[in-house]
Design a protein around this motif. Sequence first.
Motif: not given
Length: 149
Positions: A39-41, A136-149
């Motif tokens: 849940g933190a990620e 729109d734009g087009p604007v496409t962004i990759w987001l990633e939050i790696p698992p903690a630990g």
Amino acid sequence: MRALIQRVSRAEVRVAGERVGATGPGVLALVCAMQGDSGAEADKLAARLARLRIFHDEAGRMNRSLIDTGGGALVVSQFTLAADTSRGNRPGFSAAAPPEEGQRLYLRFAEALAGHGVPVETGRFGADMAVELINDGPVTIWLEIPPAG
């Protein structure tokens, strides 16, 4: 946790021809929970998206966020973002969270994003969905939050 974010003029998702979610100006967020995510990620990814400055300000610069603009989000689960294409011609998806965990984290992400004041609609987890959007734009962004630990 991973997300592919597309800035949209509008987007909608249908299941068996029925519209189950839509947004006007804002983002389409394709979201995938990965092995080891918690849940933190999901919470961190939602906060990051809510504050991501990808909308134009008065000077035409990408300097405003969903929170600033009041834009909405259509959140769609997409386990294929976990694809491993490093070998052969068939992607592997073993890095994706198991379905029960993936659904829990997908819903937590959507709830956390709504908790930042962003109007959120969703697709239907595990369903065969048809997604339509105007990028729109087009604007496409990759987001990633790696698992903690």
